[in-house]
Design a protein around this motif. Structure first.
Motif, PDB file in Angstrom:
ATOM      1  N   GLY A 136     -39.717  16.041  46.116  1.00 41.02           N
ATOM      2  CA  GLY A 136     -38.587  15.169  46.372  1.00 41.02           C
ATOM      3  C   GLY A 136     -38.220  14.214  45.257  1.00 41.02           C
ATOM      4  N   VAL A 137     -38.938  14.279  44.112  1.00 38.72           N
ATOM      5  CA  VAL A 137     -38.674  13.391  42.972  1.00 38.72           C
ATOM      6  C   VAL A 137     -38.286  14.233  41.766  1.00 38.72           C
ATOM      7  N   VAL A 138     -37.302  13.769  41.008  1.00 41.53           N
ATOM      8  CA  VAL A 138     -36.886  14.500  39.812  1.00 41.53           C
ATOM      9  C   VAL A 138     -38.068  14.654  38.858  1.00 41.53           C
ATOM     10  N   ASN A 139     -38.263  15.872  38.352  1.00 45.71           N
ATOM     11  CA  ASN A 139     -39.344  16.095  37.377  1.00 45.71           C
ATOM     12  C   ASN A 139     -38.852  16.724  36.077  1.00 45.71           C
ATOM     13  N   ALA A 140     -37.562  17.099  36.020  1.00 46.22           N
ATOM     14  CA  ALA A 140     -36.993  17.631  34.782  1.00 46.22           C
ATOM     15  C   ALA A 140     -35.474  17.525  34.858  1.00 46.22           C
ATOM     16  N   VAL A 141     -34.838  17.437  33.676  1.00 47.93           N
ATOM     17  CA  VAL A 141     -33.379  17.332  33.608  1.00 47.93           C
ATOM     18  C   VAL A 141     -32.834  18.465  32.748  1.00 47.93           C
ATOM     19  N   LEU A 142     -31.654  18.958  33.100  1.00 48.34           N
ATOM     20  CA  LEU A 142     -30.944  19.953  32.311  1.00 48.34           C
ATOM     21  C   LEU A 142     -29.870  19.218  31.516  1.00 48.34           C
ATOM     22  N   LEU A 143     -29.827  19.465  30.219  1.00 46.29           N
ATOM     23  CA  LEU A 143     -29.050  18.643  29.305  1.00 46.29           C
ATOM     24  C   LEU A 143     -27.954  19.436  28.611  1.00 46.29           C
ATOM     25  N   GLY A 144     -26.874  18.729  28.260  1.00 44.99           N
ATOM     26  CA  GLY A 144     -25.771  19.388  27.575  1.00 44.99           C
ATOM     27  C   GLY A 144     -25.023  18.459  26.641  1.00 44.99           C
ATOM     28  N   LEU A 145     -24.267  19.070  25.732  1.00 46.78           N
ATOM     29  CA  LEU A 145     -23.363  18.350  24.833  1.00 46.78           C
ATOM     30  C   LEU A 145     -21.948  18.865  25.051  1.00 46.78           C
ATOM     31  N   PHE A 146     -20.980  17.986  24.889  1.00 43.27           N
ATOM     32  CA  PHE A 146     -19.581  18.375  25.049  1.00 43.27           C
ATOM     33  C   PHE A 146     -19.052  18.950  23.736  1.00 43.27           C
ATOM     34  N   ASP A 147     -18.317  20.084  23.840  1.00 38.50           N
ATOM     35  CA  ASP A 147     -17.697  20.662  22.644  1.00 38.50           C
ATOM     36  C   ASP A 147     -16.296  20.082  22.452  1.00 38.50           C
ATOM     37  N   ALA A 194     -13.511  21.213  23.099  1.00 34.16           N
ATOM     38  CA  ALA A 194     -12.611  21.491  24.218  1.00 34.16           C
ATOM     39  C   ALA A 194     -12.982  20.707  25.469  1.00 34.16           C
ATOM     40  N   GLY A 195     -14.035  19.858  25.364  1.00 37.43           N
ATOM     41  CA  GLY A 195     -14.449  19.059  26.507  1.00 37.43           C
ATOM     42  C   GLY A 195     -15.366  19.779  27.470  1.00 37.43           C
ATOM     43  N   ARG A 196     -15.848  20.969  27.102  1.00 34.30           N
ATOM     44  CA  ARG A 196     -16.772  21.716  27.961  1.00 34.30           C
ATOM     45  C   ARG A 196     -18.205  21.254  27.718  1.00 34.30           C
ATOM     46  N   LEU A 197     -18.992  21.213  28.783  1.00 33.19           N
ATOM     47  CA  LEU A 197     -20.398  20.822  28.674  1.00 33.19           C
ATOM     48  C   LEU A 197     -21.226  22.067  28.360  1.00 33.19           C
ATOM     49  N   ALA A 228     -27.655  13.144  25.135  1.00 29.50           N
ATOM     50  CA  ALA A 228     -27.178  14.304  25.881  1.00 29.50           C
ATOM     51  C   ALA A 228     -26.846  13.912  27.314  1.00 29.50           C
ATOM     52  N   ALA A 229     -25.869  14.591  27.871  1.00 28.99           N
ATOM     53  CA  ALA A 229     -25.467  14.362  29.261  1.00 28.99           C
ATOM     54  C   ALA A 229     -26.353  15.183  30.191  1.00 28.99           C
ATOM     55  N   ILE A 230     -26.678  14.608  31.331  1.00 37.14           N
ATOM     56  CA  ILE A 230     -27.506  15.296  32.330  1.00 37.14           C
ATOM     57  C   ILE A 230     -26.588  16.044  33.301  1.00 37.14           C
ATOM     58  N   GLY A 231     -26.707  17.378  33.315  1.00 36.68           N
ATOM     59  CA  GLY A 231     -25.856  18.198  34.172  1.00 36.68           C
ATOM     60  C   GLY A 231     -26.580  18.810  35.348  1.00 36.68           C
ATOM     61  N   GLY A 232     -27.896  18.566  35.424  1.00 34.87           N
ATOM     62  CA  GLY A 232     -28.671  19.098  36.537  1.00 34.87           C
ATOM     63  C   GLY A 232     -30.093  18.583  36.495  1.00 34.87           C
ATOM     64  N   VAL A 233     -30.788  18.718  37.618  1.00 32.52           N
ATOM     65  CA  VAL A 233     -32.190  18.289  37.693  1.00 32.52           C
ATOM     66  C   VAL A 233     -32.965  19.262  38.563  1.00 32.52           C
ATOM     67  N   THR A 234     -34.271  19.252  38.395  1.00 27.81           N
ATOM     68  CA  THR A 234     -35.158  19.918  39.336  1.00 27.81           C
ATOM     69  C   THR A 234     -36.063  18.864  39.961  1.00 27.81           C
ATOM     70  N   LEU A 235     -36.579  19.166  41.132  1.00 28.33           N
ATOM     71  CA  LEU A 235     -37.399  18.220  41.886  1.00 28.33           C
ATOM     72  C   LEU A 235     -38.805  18.774  42.107  1.00 28.33           C
ATOM     73  N   ARG A 236     -39.737  17.847  42.258  1.00 27.08           N
ATOM     74  CA  ARG A 236     -41.071  18.181  42.731  1.00 27.08           C
ATOM     75  C   ARG A 236     -41.449  17.137  43.764  1.00 27.08           C
TER      76      ARG A 236
END
Length: 315
Positions: free
Chosen positions: A212-223, A225-228, A202-210
């Protein structure tokens, strides 16, 4: 004659175990697909994407140590163990190395086993048109006993093997028709995989921090039409603090002002949006009714192609 790399035969995904005396089952190893090519002079290890990985696994570069064939193409899986079972995170420690010193140290620190399950070319002749049962007989003749090179064993009762895999929290099983020929670049129902845990890239389209360090990633797949399309967020898995710190550095040039997802993520507050260039391999239990992953777990951050991060991989 130099042997040109091929794309290996792939199983389709199924939810039911096929029936019939011609079917056998094998363990689905949580590793890296690897083909060994030996043309009589040179040995190369090439992965599913046709990338050369001979440098990363130098202990397997001497074919004569584990195979008696004068020329051959073997198909199998490189695996590495954590404390209990094969771990994709552990094998990626080896597969991602590029520096010679690090590779030499890793031979001892992250030992690897090559699980071989097929032979495609033998002593100057292609054997892909022979049934799997015959190819396995050839494999048994040419493989030499070595602790870190094993032939994947057939199990005649797929249901029992599946139950054992569930008990040990393994990835699943692969069922194969013993009459099946081998189709390079193919994918059909003569080989079928039944997963206990699903996995995808899966592609990483966003993150959250704790702090100042990344602690989680928001994930997606392309359809198509090329949309995430957002499929869930993950902050657990087999990653170390160093992995999270490294990711924190890698995202800096990828920051976006707006959300890259075509649909609305379930969590948006305090999210940093990213240009979707980084890839994670994720394991999860099942899909929810809203097409997000239930209990996702990050196996590794990987180098790969965004073309792999599509809905097609879940079929």
């Amino acid at each position: 004659m130099p042997l040109e790399p091929i794309t290996p035969f792939e199983p389709i995904q199924t939810e039911t175990i096929p029936a019939g005396s011609n079917w056998i089952a094998q363990v689905k190893w949580d590793g890296v697909r690897m083909l060994t090519y030996h043309d009589g002079n040179k040995t190369q290890l090439i992965n599913r994407k046709k990338n050369d990985r001979t440098r990363q696994y130098p202990e397997f570069a001497r074919l004569e140590r584990y195979c008696s064939a004068s020329s051959v193409i073997l198909d199998g899986e490189m695996i590495a163990f954590d404390s209990q079972k094969p771990s994709f995170h552990e094998i990626m420690k080896r597969d991602s190395l590029r520096k010679e010193l690090s590779i030499q140290l890793a031979i001892e620190q992250t030992p690897v086993t090559y699980m071989v399950f097929d032979v495609l070319y033998w002593n100057g002749n292609w054997v892909t048109d022979k049934p799997l049962g015959e190819r396995q007989e050839i494999l048994a003749q040419i493989m030499l006993p070595e602790p870190n090179v094993q032939i994947v064993q057939n199990v005649s009762d797929p249901h029992s093997l599946y139950d054992v895999m569930k008990q040990h929290h393994m990835e699943g099983i692969v069922c194969k028709d013993l009459t099946s020929t081998y189709l390079p670049s193919g994918k059909d129902a003569r080989w079928q995989k039944l997963k206990i845990f699903h996995d995808l890239y899966a592609a990483i389209g966003g993150v959250t921090l704790r702090d100042g360090v990344v602690n989680a990633v928001l994930l997606g797949l392309f359809d198509d039409a090329g949309r995430l399309v957002y499929i869930g967020h993950a902050g657990t898995g087999k990653l170390t603090q160093r992995d999270w710190r490294d990711l924190t550095e890698r995202i800096k040039p990828l920051r976006l002002d707006s959300m890259p997802f075509a649909n609305q993520p379930e969590r948006k507050k305090d999210t940093l949006w990213l240009k979707p260039e980084l890839i994670a391999k994720v394991q999860f239990m099942e899909w929810t009714s809203g097409l997000t992953m239930r209990q996702p777990s990050i196996q590794a951050f990987v180098d790969g192609s965004l073309a792999d991060c599509t809905w097609k991989q879940i079929n």
